[in-house]
Design a protein around this motif. Structure first.
Motif, PDB file in Angstrom:
ATOM      1  N   MET A 133       0.830  -1.200   0.000  1.00 35.00           N
ATOM      2  CA  MET A 133       0.000   0.000   0.000  1.00 35.00           C
ATOM      3  C   MET A 133       0.866   1.252   0.000  1.00 35.00           C
ATOM      4  N   GLY A 134       1.897   1.268   0.849  1.00 33.99           N
ATOM      5  CA  GLY A 134       2.779   2.423   0.893  1.00 33.99           C
ATOM      6  C   GLY A 134       3.552   2.604  -0.404  1.00 33.99           C
ATOM      7  N   THR A 135       4.013   1.509  -0.981  1.00 32.24           N
ATOM      8  CA  THR A 135       4.740   1.578  -2.248  1.00 32.24           C
ATOM      9  C   THR A 135       3.838   2.085  -3.365  1.00 32.24           C
ATOM     10  N   ALA A 136       2.599   1.627  -3.395  1.00 36.14           N
ATOM     11  CA  ALA A 136       1.653   2.091  -4.416  1.00 36.14           C
ATOM     12  C   ALA A 136       1.433   3.595  -4.306  1.00 36.14           C
ATOM     13  N   ALA A 137       1.319   4.099  -3.078  1.00 38.31           N
ATOM     14  CA  ALA A 137       1.109   5.538  -2.879  1.00 38.31           C
ATOM     15  C   ALA A 137       2.315   6.343  -3.354  1.00 38.31           C
ATOM     16  N   MET A 138       3.523   5.881  -3.013  1.00 40.56           N
ATOM     17  CA  MET A 138       4.729   6.601  -3.413  1.00 40.56           C
ATOM     18  C   MET A 138       4.955   6.526  -4.916  1.00 40.56           C
ATOM     19  N   PHE A 139       4.682   5.380  -5.520  1.00 32.35           N
ATOM     20  CA  PHE A 139       4.839   5.242  -6.967  1.00 32.35           C
ATOM     21  C   PHE A 139       3.822   6.106  -7.711  1.00 32.35           C
ATOM     22  N   PHE A 189      -0.671  11.847   8.020  1.00 34.29           N
ATOM     23  CA  PHE A 189      -1.647  11.793   6.941  1.00 34.29           C
ATOM     24  C   PHE A 189      -1.029  12.133   5.589  1.00 34.29           C
ATOM     25  N   THR A 190       0.298  12.256   5.555  1.00 42.07           N
ATOM     26  CA  THR A 190       0.989  12.304   4.279  1.00 42.07           C
ATOM     27  C   THR A 190       1.259  10.864   3.848  1.00 42.07           C
ATOM     28  N   PRO A 191       1.453  10.603   2.552  1.00 35.50           N
ATOM     29  CA  PRO A 191       1.661   9.204   2.141  1.00 35.50           C
ATOM     30  C   PRO A 191       2.891   8.566   2.772  1.00 35.50           C
ATOM     31  N   LEU A 192       3.986   9.319   2.872  1.00 36.80           N
ATOM     32  CA  LEU A 192       5.202   8.763   3.469  1.00 36.80           C
ATOM     33  C   LEU A 192       5.059   8.628   4.979  1.00 36.80           C
ATOM     34  N   GLY A 193       4.343   9.567   5.600  1.00 34.91           N
ATOM     35  CA  GLY A 193       4.121   9.496   7.039  1.00 34.91           C
ATOM     36  C   GLY A 193       3.219   8.342   7.424  1.00 34.91           C
ATOM     37  N   ALA A 194       2.149   8.133   6.657  1.00 30.38           N
ATOM     38  CA  ALA A 194       1.253   7.007   6.918  1.00 30.38           C
ATOM     39  C   ALA A 194       1.988   5.685   6.725  1.00 30.38           C
ATOM     40  N   LEU A 213      -4.178   3.110   6.528  1.00 36.54           N
ATOM     41  CA  LEU A 213      -4.187   2.255   5.340  1.00 36.54           C
ATOM     42  C   LEU A 213      -5.113   2.837   4.277  1.00 36.54           C
ATOM     43  N   GLY A 214      -6.263   3.338   4.734  1.00 36.79           N
ATOM     44  CA  GLY A 214      -7.188   3.981   3.808  1.00 36.79           C
ATOM     45  C   GLY A 214      -6.611   5.239   3.200  1.00 36.79           C
ATOM     46  N   VAL A 215      -5.841   5.980   4.000  1.00 33.36           N
ATOM     47  CA  VAL A 215      -5.184   7.187   3.494  1.00 33.36           C
ATOM     48  C   VAL A 215      -4.221   6.828   2.367  1.00 33.36           C
ATOM     49  N   MET A 216      -3.403   5.796   2.575  1.00 35.90           N
ATOM     50  CA  MET A 216      -2.459   5.389   1.541  1.00 35.90           C
ATOM     51  C   MET A 216      -3.180   4.894   0.294  1.00 35.90           C
ATOM     52  N   ALA A 217      -4.268   4.144   0.483  1.00 33.26           N
ATOM     53  CA  ALA A 217      -5.038   3.652  -0.659  1.00 33.26           C
ATOM     54  C   ALA A 217      -5.635   4.815  -1.449  1.00 33.26           C
ATOM     55  N   ALA A 218      -6.128   5.825  -0.737  1.00 29.11           N
ATOM     56  CA  ALA A 218      -6.704   6.989  -1.404  1.00 29.11           C
ATOM     57  C   ALA A 218      -5.651   7.732  -2.205  1.00 29.11           C
ATOM     58  N   TYR A 219      -4.473   7.920  -1.606  1.00 25.09           N
ATOM     59  CA  TYR A 219      -3.385   8.564  -2.349  1.00 25.09           C
ATOM     60  C   TYR A 219      -3.051   7.759  -3.607  1.00 25.09           C
TER      61      TYR A 219
END
Length: 234
Positions: A133-139, A189-194, A213-219
């Protein structure tokens, strides 16, 4: 060998020779080794931080710089006239950048678990879910940078300018407990912070925060849609 397989082989060789790829692996490893020698084996902060740093470097620096450079040099445009469509190049690059992130993180885990005797979580599923999830948000952010940047140099600069404030808010530069409370809360609530916070929860044996997790998915979803809308092949 299929066309896609040949393309993947060539791109893998180019990625392995790219200095940015080497630094993406070495910088988090250097941080882990230097600071890891002074922490206890039960520490649940440093290793999640270095994993987040590694993924952040790939997503915000390596991925957008590569794609924007390919567009700048006309590589994506020329591919449109061959059996290897530009979309195939995009898919191959995403896969290879994911492999790079996995390689960097696997090395961090191996060194932490053997050389430093650091605590490594035994629950694979929660870790895998948070990592993906975190990788998807950063990518997704990297793809948006690549979509909007005029060239590779611009993508590089934008990625670096985004990385450092995001890393600070995420608690990767200064420990969260030493930050102003309001900034630490915003940072979650930033993608890297979450990503950093949920990884740390997994390390501590706590279930990841569903909200984060929802925050990262939304990003990941929203920024990917924006990147798809603005992405140009030439």
């Amino acid at each position: 060998m299929t066309v896609i397989a040949k393309l993947t082989t060539v791109e893998l060789k180019l990625l392995a020779r790219e200095p940015g790829s080497i630094f993406t692996i070495l910088i988090p490893l250097f941080i882990l080794v230097v600071f890891g020698s002074s922490i206890s084996p039960g520490d649940t902060v440093l290793l999640p931080m270095t994993l987040a740093i590694a993924v952040g470097l790939v997503g915000l620096y390596q991925l957008p710089t590569t794609l924007a450079t390919y567009r700048e040099r006309g590589i994506l445009r020329r591919l449109s006239t061959t059996p290897v469509r530009p979309g195939s190049m995009l898919v191959v690059q995403l896969i290879l950048q994911l492999v790079l992130a996995l390689t960097a993180c696997a090395l961090l885990l191996a060194v932490a678990g053997t050389v430093l005797s650091a605590h490594v979580p035994t629950q694979v599923a929660p870790f895998a879910a948070v990592f993906l999830m975190g990788t998807a948000a950063m990518f997704a952010i990297g793809l948006l940078i690549a979509a909007l940047a005029a060239n590779g140099r611009t993508a590089n600069g934008v990625g670096v300018m985004l990385y450092f404030p995001m890393a600070y808010l995420a608690g990767l530069i200064q420990p969260v407990d030493q930050m102003p409370v309001i900034l630490a809360r915003i940072g979650e609530f930033t993608p890297l912070g979450a990503f950093r916070r949920t990884l740390q929860d997994v390390w501590a044996g706590v279930s990841p925060d569903l909200l984060l997790l929802g925050v990262m998915a939304a990003y990941a979803v929203l920024i990917s849609l924006a990147a798809a809308k603005f992405f140009r092949w030439e």
